[in-house]
Design an enzyme around this catalytic site. Structure first.
Site: not given
Length: 763
Positions: A95, A40
């Protein structure tokens, strides 16, 4: 009651231990402040600036290139209809799970709360920069057609509505092969399409792309044959309207060569089949029940070539053969779209793969002696490990040749290696094992069925058709627990070895046991007493042919359970010592570890024999064994007797079993890092190879290693698999989980299947 239990099991599966089926996992180190400052602020600014300079750098510095959005508005979910976006989320997560386990593609599922086409398209366009591809799912027709069409035109990443194109691609591959078997040409055959939804339209368009003639196609919807003189036809239906003056399916089937069903169950009758042309091709793909029952169709026409959407019949048209691998190929070349050329390439790859020799792993999974291209094998099986290395390259090449690839592949051999490396731990081997067990389930004794976890495992094995359980233990406890978990099965045998009703069988077993051990200090009274003990009784059941296999050990120490098995069952012919191996479904693929449970400090020759037995077990799973003999020493770096023992075992194997791929002694890291091994020890028989079997020098190291891997990495373990026994008996680890017991049930069944085959060959 059973349906209610299944309902509860499904809900618990999705809710526990963590709600949902997918999660985000970090791919970079984050243990130090330095790591976090790179992940970060301030370090993250650097890739941001590079992407700002050139948007293509987003593929270099972020997950975009391997991230697909599975998107729905919940308007056509499975067979449930319009149930809304929130209710569609479990399906979208499912899925995502399939994308990950079959092609190592990461997924965010996104449920959009709108039925407005413009709003839906705008939403997807706005979030598209996050993703490398878009998979549209469970969107009602006709809106699905327009949504996909617009997104494909307006986005520069692959977009595919799997409900349309998945079935089309798989069924087209099956059709090409079926036509070849029937000796018919696609531009000449008469085709009947039952159904006019998204999948039916896409299938028919793809068949036309391969040469089917519009004038030879008849499509039907709920109103009957779609004719040119019908008013109010949509654009999609108009394309397939026929000029023939027919109205019904019965009329359409006369002299038809091909029937493709994407409609509802039981609409095709035997009379209709009999009206079709010679060698009819019937794809009855309505789920869960096809347009005509598979067995009925095959009984009606002996010359039929039949496919369904079901897994319990040959030729399953399963979308999982397509979408993971198509997106894999598209992502790997940064394709701007999934075009017709790429879909057709996938079709051809699937059709071609069917005609190639089938790996033993697949034959084993489906209980076949040898799967061969023919009427009952016109499409690859979903478990086929070659799919990952065959379909994506074909799709990628088509993307490059059609000009939609932004990052062409230069080294195809390296690309294939990368694809194979992606298929690490997705429990494929366990699924193969379960599938094989179901092909010929055996009678398995659960010797501690009065324990809840053991009974739950028996229930799962029964419900899934893995085994025919025999429940051994206190009958009153077992029946009470069965009621508690809704285990209702009148055909499941419950036996209490101490009960009066088993006295005759106990005495019969005791007589046999006494005669075999009377010169080894066992009295008849001892034998009768021992037969009241469940493990002795269970072992005799297997010996007497009253059961096919046995599982015990859940509540007792391993040596305590193994002792009666060795006394009563004994070792297989030619085996001097039994041993145990554990299959670990690790992140790098399946690894077998031996000996994990039996031999405390085997000699060099015993170590070599353990390696041989493990190699046979590995082959039982359809895998070619690549064996490393483990030590703290590398190829003679120590002359200590512990290292010398392993070296001597390797020398024995090299001398007497030169075809076995085995080497050592070596340290574990060299065994598992093939590049490191190749650079440091290029002379090794394992150099450049991927080791899948580790033989440890003693029980301390073998047992500790497998348990460390299991607990630290949360790796699925199948075992201990007892090797070298005369009959299929396996001893569980103390306190094994329900899942582990189910896995070992499948092992016991497959072991029984193999021993039965071997016995028949020897007759």
């Amino acid at each position: 009651m059973k349906n209610e239990r299944k309902r509860r099991e499904a809900l618990v599966y999705h809710a526990k231990p963590t709600p949902g089926k997918i999660q985000v996992v970090p791919t970079k180190k984050y243990s130090t402040q330095r790591d976090l400052s790179l992940a970060y602020s301030p370090g993250v600014a650097e890739p941001c600036l590079e992407i700002h300079k050139n948007k293509e750098n987003v593929y270099k510095y972020t997950t975009k290139g391997n991230l697909v959005a599975v998107i729905s508005n919940g308007t056509a979910v499975l067979g449930l209809g319009d149930i809304g976006p929130e209710a569609s989320k479990p399906v979208m997560e499912g899925k995502g799970l399939l994308f990950k386990i079959f092609a190592d593609i990461d997924v965010f599922d996104i449920e959009v709360d709108t039925k407005d086409v413009d709003a839906f398209v705008e939403t997807v366009k706005n979030i598209a920069p996050t993703f490398g591809g878009i998979n549209l799912e469970d969107i009602a027709a006709p809106e699905a057609f327009e949504i996909e069409k617009r997104l494909k035109a307006e986005l520069d990443i692959p977009v595919m509505h799997d409900d349309q194109h998945g079935t089309a691609i798989i069924s087209a591959a099956a059709l090409l092969n079926a036509l070849e078997l029937a000796r018919k040409k696609i531009d000449e055959v008469r085709i009947v399409i039952s159904g006019a939804g998204a999948a039916a339209v896409s299938c028919t368009k793809l068949y036309k792309a391969f040469g089917a003639k519009a004038e030879n196609i008849v499509m039907l919807d709920s109103k009957g044959v779609i004719r040119k003189d019908r008013e109010g036809l949509s654009e999609e239906k108009s394309e397939f309207a026929t000029a023939r003056k027919i109205d019904t399916l019965d009329e359409a089937m006369v002299d038809a060569d091909v029937f493709v069903g994407l409609s509802i169950a039981d609409i095709v009758s035997p009379d209709m089949l009999n009206q079709m042309a010679k060698n009819p091709i019937v794809f009855a793909m309505a789920n869960p029940n096809p347009e005509i029952d598979y067995d009925l169709a095959c009984a009606t026409r002996k010359d039929i070539i039949m496919a369904t959407g079901r897994s319990d019949h040959p030729n399953q048209v399963n979308n999982v053969l397509g979408f993971p691998f198509i997106f894999r190929g598209a992502l790997d070349v940064r394709a701007t779209k999934i075009n017709e050329e790429m879909k057709m390439a996938a079709v051809k790859a699937l059709a071609r793969l069917t005609k190639e020799p089938v790996p033993e792993q697949v034959n084993i999974a489906y209980g076949e002696t040898r799967l061969n291209f023919g009427r009952e094998y016109i499409i690859p099986k979903p478990f086929d490990p070659r799919l990952i290395s065959e379909v994506p390259p074909a799709v990628a090449k088509a993307a490059m040749e059609s000009g939609v690839a932004r990052s062409p592949i230069q080294d195809w051999d390296r690309y294939e290696d990368e694809l194979l490396e992606r298929m690490g731990n997705d429990s494929k081997i366990t699924r193969l094992l379960m599938n094989r067990a179901k092909m010929d389930p055996k009678r398995v004794i659960f010797a501690e069925a009065d324990h809840l976890d053991v009974l739950k495992a028996a229930q799962i094995a029964y419900d899934e058709g893995i085994a025919k359980p025999i429940l051994l233990g206190r009958k009153d406890v077992i029946t009470e627990l069965m009621a508690e978990i809704d285990f209702n099965a009148e055909d499941v045998e419950i036996i209490d070895s101490k009960s009066d009703e088993e006295e005759a069988r106990r005495n019969r077993y005791a007589e046999v046991y006494w005669k075999s051990r009377q010169r080894k200090g066992v009295t008849k009274y001892d034998a009768e007493l021992l037969m009241r003990a469940r493990n002795y009784f269970a072992a005799m059941m297997v010996n007497a042919g009253d059961a096919d296999a046995l599982l015990s050990g859940y509540s007792r120490s391993y040596p305590t359970v193994l002792k009666p098995m060795l006394e009563l069952i004994g070792k297989a012919k030619g085996v001097s010592k039994v041993a145990a191996t554990n299959l670990m479904n690790s992140a790098r693929g399946p690894i077998f570890i031996s000996d994990t449970s039996v031999n405390i400090d085997p000699t060099a020759k015993e170590l070599a024999k353990i390696a041989q037995m493990t190699a046979r077990t590995v082959r039982l799973f359809g895998i070619d064994p690549v064996i490393a003999m483990i030590s703290y020493s590398n190829f003679g770096s120590s002359t200590n007797e512990k290292a010398e023992k392993v070296k001597e075992a390797v020398d024995y194997l090299h001398r007497f079993y030169p075809d076995l791929v085995v080497d050592g002694e070596m340290q574990s890291d060299f065994a598992l890092n093939k590049e490191m091994l190749r650079k440091k020890f290029p002379f090794s028989k394992l150099a450049g190879k991927k080791v899948n079997t580790l033989i440890f020098p003693n029980l301390d190291s073998g047992n500790s290693t497998y348990k460390l891997i299991k607990e630290l990495n949360k790796t699925e373990s199948v075992g201990p698999i007892l090797m070298g026994m005369n009959k299929p008996v396996h001893v569980l680890q103390l306190g094994a989980s329900v899942e582990e017991i189910v896995n070992m049930t499948a092992v016991a069944v497959v072991d029984a299947q193999e021993k039965e085959k071997r016995a028949k060959r020897q007759q």
